[in-house]
Design an enzyme around this catalytic site. Structure first.
Site, PDB file in Angstrom:
ATOM      1  N   THR A 198      -1.633   1.359   9.871  1.00 18.53           N
ATOM      2  CA  THR A 198      -2.886   1.066   8.899  1.00 18.53           C
ATOM      3  C   THR A 198      -2.597   1.566   7.403  1.00 18.53           C
ATOM      4  O   THR A 198      -1.644   2.340   7.164  1.00 18.53           O
ATOM      5  CB  THR A 198      -4.170   1.599   9.518  1.00 18.53           C
ATOM      6  OG1 THR A 198      -3.809   3.159   9.383  1.00 18.53           O
ATOM      7  CG2 THR A 198      -4.409   1.151  10.735  1.00 18.53           C
ATOM      8  N   ALA A 199      -3.307   1.028   6.670  1.00 22.65           N
ATOM      9  CA  ALA A 199      -3.377   1.779   5.155  1.00 22.65           C
ATOM     10  C   ALA A 199      -3.699   3.200   5.406  1.00 22.65           C
ATOM     11  O   ALA A 199      -3.178   3.840   4.466  1.00 22.65           O
ATOM     12  CB  ALA A 199      -4.107   0.834   4.281  1.00 22.65           C
ATOM     13  N   ASP A 225       4.155   0.223   7.764  1.00 25.79           N
ATOM     14  CA  ASP A 225       4.086  -0.861   9.007  1.00 25.79           C
ATOM     15  C   ASP A 225       5.670  -1.132   9.231  1.00 25.79           C
ATOM     16  O   ASP A 225       5.780  -1.484  10.489  1.00 25.79           O
ATOM     17  CB  ASP A 225       3.431  -2.082   8.636  1.00 25.79           C
ATOM     18  CG  ASP A 225       2.044  -2.152   8.305  1.00 25.79           C
ATOM     19  OD1 ASP A 225       1.509  -0.904   8.646  1.00 25.79           O
ATOM     20  OD2 ASP A 225       1.411  -3.142   7.856  1.00 25.79           O
ATOM     21  N   CYS A 260      -3.163  -2.745  11.767  1.00 23.86           N
ATOM     22  CA  CYS A 260      -4.754  -2.700  11.989  1.00 23.86           C
ATOM     23  C   CYS A 260      -5.197  -3.379  13.292  1.00 23.86           C
ATOM     24  O   CYS A 260      -5.823  -4.247  13.314  1.00 23.86           O
ATOM     25  CB  CYS A 260      -5.492  -3.379  10.763  1.00 23.86           C
ATOM     26  SG  CYS A 260      -7.377  -2.524  11.017  1.00 23.86           S
ATOM     27  N   ALA A 277       0.759  -1.093   0.143  1.00 27.19           N
ATOM     28  CA  ALA A 277      -0.042  -0.092  -0.099  1.00 27.19           C
ATOM     29  C   ALA A 277       0.694   1.201  -0.017  1.00 27.19           C
ATOM     30  O   ALA A 277       0.572   2.192  -1.019  1.00 27.19           O
ATOM     31  CB  ALA A 277      -1.014  -0.012   1.185  1.00 27.19           C
ATOM     32  N   GLY A 278       1.838   1.183   0.922  1.00 25.18           N
ATOM     33  CA  GLY A 278       2.669   2.525   0.941  1.00 25.18           C
ATOM     34  C   GLY A 278       3.661   2.896  -0.116  1.00 25.18           C
ATOM     35  O   GLY A 278       3.895   3.893  -0.983  1.00 25.18           O
ATOM     36  N   GLU A 336      10.158  -5.959  -5.220  1.00 25.52           N
ATOM     37  CA  GLU A 336       8.625  -6.473  -4.580  1.00 25.52           C
ATOM     38  C   GLU A 336       8.747  -8.001  -4.874  1.00 25.52           C
ATOM     39  O   GLU A 336       8.502  -8.179  -6.223  1.00 25.52           O
ATOM     40  CB  GLU A 336       7.494  -5.737  -5.046  1.00 25.52           C
ATOM     41  CG  GLU A 336       6.119  -6.376  -4.816  1.00 25.52           C
ATOM     42  CD  GLU A 336       5.875  -6.600  -3.331  1.00 25.52           C
ATOM     43  OE1 GLU A 336       5.870  -5.833  -2.635  1.00 25.52           O
ATOM     44  OE2 GLU A 336       5.763  -8.055  -2.977  1.00 25.52           O
ATOM     45  N   CYS A 355      -9.020   3.199  11.787  1.00 30.89           N
ATOM     46  CA  CYS A 355      -9.324   1.961  12.006  1.00 30.89           C
ATOM     47  C   CYS A 355     -10.984   2.006  11.965  1.00 30.89           C
ATOM     48  O   CYS A 355     -11.568   2.177  12.764  1.00 30.89           O
ATOM     49  CB  CYS A 355      -8.674   1.364  13.429  1.00 30.89           C
ATOM     50  SG  CYS A 355      -8.944  -0.385  13.491  1.00 30.89           S
TER      51      CYS A 355
HETATM   52  P1  FAD Z   1       2.232  -3.608   3.045  1.00 28.82           P
HETATM   53  O1  FAD Z   1       0.925  -3.329   2.386  1.00 28.82           O
HETATM   54  O2  FAD Z   1       2.013  -5.143   3.967  1.00 28.82           O
HETATM   55  O3  FAD Z   1       3.528  -3.959   1.846  1.00 28.82           O
HETATM   56  C1  FAD Z   1       4.657  -4.481   2.179  1.00 28.82           C
HETATM   57  C2  FAD Z   1       4.884  -4.993   0.897  1.00 28.82           C
HETATM   58  O4  FAD Z   1       6.574  -5.326   1.078  1.00 28.82           O
HETATM   59  C3  FAD Z   1       4.494  -6.370   0.499  1.00 28.82           C
HETATM   60  O5  FAD Z   1       4.068  -6.180  -0.815  1.00 28.82           O
HETATM   61  C4  FAD Z   1       5.663  -7.373   0.609  1.00 28.82           C
HETATM   62  O6  FAD Z   1       5.354  -8.451  -0.447  1.00 28.82           O
HETATM   63  C5  FAD Z   1       6.729  -6.703   0.492  1.00 28.82           C
HETATM   64  N1  FAD Z   1       8.009  -7.114   1.008  1.00 28.82           N
HETATM   65  C6  FAD Z   1       7.918  -7.772   2.149  1.00 28.82           C
HETATM   66  N2  FAD Z   1       9.416  -8.247   2.449  1.00 28.82           N
HETATM   67  C7  FAD Z   1      10.085  -7.853   1.318  1.00 28.82           C
HETATM   68  C8  FAD Z   1      11.495  -7.730   1.015  1.00 28.82           C
HETATM   69  N3  FAD Z   1      12.299  -8.396   1.695  1.00 28.82           N
HETATM   70  N4  FAD Z   1      11.858  -7.011  -0.018  1.00 28.82           N
HETATM   71  C9  FAD Z   1      10.921  -6.461  -0.821  1.00 28.82           C
HETATM   72  N5  FAD Z   1       9.521  -6.416  -0.645  1.00 28.82           N
HETATM   73  C10 FAD Z   1       9.147  -6.992   0.489  1.00 28.82           C
HETATM   74  N6  FAD Z   1      -5.470  -0.633   7.269  1.00 28.82           N
HETATM   75  C11 FAD Z   1      -6.579   0.294   6.968  1.00 28.82           C
HETATM   76  O7  FAD Z   1      -6.194   1.093   6.840  1.00 28.82           O
HETATM   77  N7  FAD Z   1      -7.899   0.058   7.279  1.00 28.82           N
HETATM   78  C12 FAD Z   1      -8.114  -1.567   7.565  1.00 28.82           C
HETATM   79  O8  FAD Z   1      -9.438  -1.468   7.580  1.00 28.82           O
HETATM   80  C13 FAD Z   1      -7.347  -2.473   7.710  1.00 28.82           C
HETATM   81  N8  FAD Z   1      -7.861  -3.542   7.968  1.00 28.82           N
HETATM   82  C14 FAD Z   1      -6.695  -4.535   8.067  1.00 28.82           C
HETATM   83  C15 FAD Z   1      -7.199  -6.188   8.077  1.00 28.82           C
HETATM   84  C16 FAD Z   1      -6.297  -6.889   8.179  1.00 28.82           C
HETATM   85  C17 FAD Z   1      -6.833  -8.359   8.224  1.00 28.82           C
HETATM   86  C18 FAD Z   1      -4.727  -6.643   7.679  1.00 28.82           C
HETATM   87  C19 FAD Z   1      -4.012  -7.862   7.571  1.00 28.82           C
HETATM   88  C20 FAD Z   1      -4.570  -5.380   7.720  1.00 28.82           C
HETATM   89  C21 FAD Z   1      -5.516  -4.402   7.844  1.00 28.82           C
HETATM   90  N9  FAD Z   1      -5.064  -2.993   7.396  1.00 28.82           N
HETATM   91  C22 FAD Z   1      -5.962  -1.941   7.452  1.00 28.82           C
HETATM   92  C23 FAD Z   1      -3.773  -2.844   7.452  1.00 28.82           C
HETATM   93  C24 FAD Z   1      -2.965  -2.518   6.296  1.00 28.82           C
HETATM   94  O9  FAD Z   1      -3.383  -3.387   5.350  1.00 28.82           O
HETATM   95  C25 FAD Z   1      -1.586  -2.193   6.322  1.00 28.82           C
HETATM   96  O10 FAD Z   1      -1.335  -1.437   7.484  1.00 28.82           O
HETATM   97  C26 FAD Z   1      -0.913  -1.543   5.107  1.00 28.82           C
HETATM   98  O11 FAD Z   1      -0.909  -2.734   3.934  1.00 28.82           O
HETATM   99  C27 FAD Z   1       0.526  -1.088   5.390  1.00 28.82           C
HETATM  100  O12 FAD Z   1       1.105  -0.788   3.969  1.00 28.82           O
HETATM  101  P2  FAD Z   1       2.701  -1.094   3.994  1.00 28.82           P
HETATM  102  O13 FAD Z   1       2.923  -0.613   2.524  1.00 28.82           O
HETATM  103  O14 FAD Z   1       3.451  -0.656   4.885  1.00 28.82           O
HETATM  104  O15 FAD Z   1       2.704  -2.647   3.947  1.00 28.82           O
HETATM  105  C1  UQ1 Z   2      -8.264   5.304   4.276  1.00 28.61           C
HETATM  106  O1  UQ1 Z   2      -7.709   6.542   3.883  1.00 28.61           O
HETATM  107  C2  UQ1 Z   2      -7.675   4.219   3.911  1.00 28.61           C
HETATM  108  O2  UQ1 Z   2      -6.758   4.012   2.731  1.00 28.61           O
HETATM  109  C3  UQ1 Z   2      -7.342   3.755   1.685  1.00 28.61           C
HETATM  110  C4  UQ1 Z   2      -8.295   2.735   4.306  1.00 28.61           C
HETATM  111  O3  UQ1 Z   2      -7.566   1.751   3.911  1.00 28.61           O
HETATM  112  C5  UQ1 Z   2      -8.529   0.892   3.120  1.00 28.61           C
HETATM  113  C6  UQ1 Z   2      -9.102   3.028   5.467  1.00 28.61           C
HETATM  114  O4  UQ1 Z   2      -9.542   1.883   6.153  1.00 28.61           O
HETATM  115  C7  UQ1 Z   2      -9.550   4.221   5.826  1.00 28.61           C
HETATM  116  C8  UQ1 Z   2     -10.547   4.143   7.094  1.00 28.61           C
HETATM  117  C9  UQ1 Z   2      -9.052   5.468   5.443  1.00 28.61           C
HETATM  118  C10 UQ1 Z   2      -9.381   6.521   6.080  1.00 28.61           C
HETATM  119  C11 UQ1 Z   2     -10.698   7.325   5.292  1.00 28.61           C
HETATM  120  C12 UQ1 Z   2     -11.948   7.766   5.448  1.00 28.61           C
HETATM  121  C13 UQ1 Z   2     -12.877   8.254   4.720  1.00 28.61           C
HETATM  122  C14 UQ1 Z   2     -12.226   7.716   7.066  1.00 28.61           C
END
Ligand code: FAD
Ligand code: UQ1
Length: 441
Positions: free
Chosen positions: A333-334, A324, A186, A38-39, A60, A368
């Protein structure tokens, strides 16, 4: 802070020219982004468009990108698994170079990373966005128990479909839902699935035969009091028992028994409690990836050590981190990553272009969405830095609301694919301006 000294591309190339007699020259990019989640994609899509084709590489290893926030809905039987994923090749910006491997080592002093196959990639600027590692092996017996006999987890694409499958098989007994003591992504997801399970058991007419128990290693149901009060009331009204300071330490899959260690400072502290289950939803402990933890860019806890406002590394000014894997002291969180992405891009582009524009500052925003039923949701939004709520809409978001459910189940998944991964969603601040103009920001 942003004016600090940066390794230049020329210096980088010279360094590698010296080594090239014995090793093949590494590929080299203006910006390397580790992680296409996501990030990483929110950042790399904008940077690659701004800096031009093949100036930005995304490292990735996974050929599939998952929209993880949808996993809760899949586990509860409210969305199909197929809606949660797309090929990585389709979500990476065409201007970026996808390196389909894992990063294995980061060497910030030579501005290089080493990939899993041993090849090196040089960078001028590095963005670390690798997420957090699920540690199923951190709980005794869990690795062999999960995916069978009623043990599942929404946290992994491998087991999320098992959650709904096993929930449907329950006829009576204990349904347990756990939350570990480590940082998790999350932090609301461990309990959301308990409410969806409660609703499912009610629909099947078996709720009086099933006890729904939430076990958390923490001392509160949610970090922020406003939403903790709301969730305690939700749990009470659904007859979900909340067991604080209970840390899952062992799963006996054959006997269907879960063992918890009691934390905190109560009379039972240090004791273990073993509970039989028919269904067990585990939120695994999580930890920073070793290649980050063992590098010079990690803090003592193993997360990328960045400034909590600017997202720039505290020692290496040409390194940033988001999401994260970062040390940012907010809930992972995302939603948080979306808000961080615009700050990171602003500050990094300023640095690359040598402009003296003021640094953007991240305020700890995170959100959240706590699903509590098919059309009900508590939409927590707050700053992890101050604990203050930052609600987007004019109503009290601590109250369960069908509109909040619609935003989370329908609007945000579309926004994630069409906007967040393309770098054009940096959170709901723009909506808040007119939907809740009296809110602090
Ligand atoms: P990620 O999206 O996890 O991406 C990390 C990437 O790095 C992955 O693609 C992985 O393959 C890659 N990677 C790993 N190791 C390596 C390596 N050695 N070299 C290169 N790449 C690597 N967030 C919300 O905002 N709202 C919600 O409702 C919500 N619900 C959730 C419910 C669940 C069940 C889960 C599991 C998560 C939820 N989240 C939610 C949290 C959200 O998905 C994460 O916080 C978000 O994806 C973080 O983004 P990121 O880019 O830091 O990590
Ligand atoms: C958000 O911005 C976001 O990123 C796309 C999420 O991930 C799916 C979320 O779960 C939430 C809650 C937000 C925040 C957005 C609003 C409208 C509260």
């Amino acid at each position: 802070m942003l004016a600090a000294k940066i390794a230049t591309r020329t210096a980088c190339h010279r360094h590698w020219a010296r080594l090239s007699s014995t090793a093949a020259a590494p590929s080299s990019y203006k910006v390397v982004v580790i992680g296409g989640g996501a990030g990483g994609l929110a950042v790399s899509s904008t940077l690659s468009k701004q800096l031009g084709k093949n100036e930005v590489a995304v490292v990735e290893p996974s050929a599939t990108h998952y929209q993880q926030p949808l996993f809760t809905f899949v586990g509860g039987g409210l969305k199909s698994f197929e809606e949660t994923y797309r090929p990585t090749s389709e979500v990476i910006a065409p201007e970026a170079q996808w390196i389909n491997q894992a990063a294995a080592q980061i060497d910030p002093d030579s501005n290089t990373i080493t990939l899993a196959d041993g090849t090196k990639v040089a960078y001028e600027y590095l963005v670390v966005a690798a997420g957090i590692e699920l540690d199923f092996a951190g709980i005794k017996g869990l690795k062999s128990a999960i995916g069978k006999n009623g043990v599942a987890s929404n946290y992994s694409p491998q087991y999320v479909q098992k959650t709904f499958e096993f929930l449907q098989n329950v006829k009576e007994g204990n349904a347990l839902f756990t939350m570990p003591a480590t940082p998790v992504k999350c932090a609301g997801a461990p309990q959301k699935i308990a409410y969806l399970a409660d609703e499912l058991f009610r629909e099947k007419g078996i709720r009086d035969k099933v006890a729904v128990n939430y076990y958390t290693a923490l001392g509160k149901i949610f970090a922020i009091d406003k939403y903790a009060n709301a969730m305690n009331e939700v749990a009470r009204s659904r007859d979900v028992s909340v067991n604080l300071f209970h840390d899952l330490i062992e799963v006996d899959g054959a006997a269907k028994r879960a063992t918890f260690k009691v934390l905190g400072s109560g009379p039972q502290t240090g004791e273990t409690v073993t509970v039989p289950y028919e269904f067990l939803h585990v939120t695994p402990p999580m930890k920073p990836f070793d290649f980050i933890k063992n590098s010079d860019i990690a803090n003592a806890a193993g997360f990328v050590d960045v400034d909590k406002g600017t997202l720039q590394h505290t020692k290496y000014p040409n390194i940033y981190s988001i999401g994260d894997c970062s040390s940012l002291p907010t809930s992972k969180t995302a939603a948080a990553a979306a808000a961080q992405s615009s700050v990171l891009k602003h500050n990094l582009l300023n640095q690359i272009r040598g402009t003296n524009a003021p640094a953007a500052e991240y305020n700890g925003y995170t959100s959240c969405p706590l699903v509590t039923g098919k059309n009900k949701l508590v939409l927590a939004e707050f700053s992890g830095y101050t604990g203050a709520p930052h609600e987007t809409f004019f109503f009290n978001q601590a109250k369960e609301h069908a509109f909040s459910y619609w935003v989370t189940a329908e609007a945000l998944p579309a926004i994630y694919w069409s906007s967040m991964l393309k770098g054009t969603w940096d959170g709901p601040a723009v909506i808040r301006k007119f939907a809740n103009p009296t809110s602090a920001n």
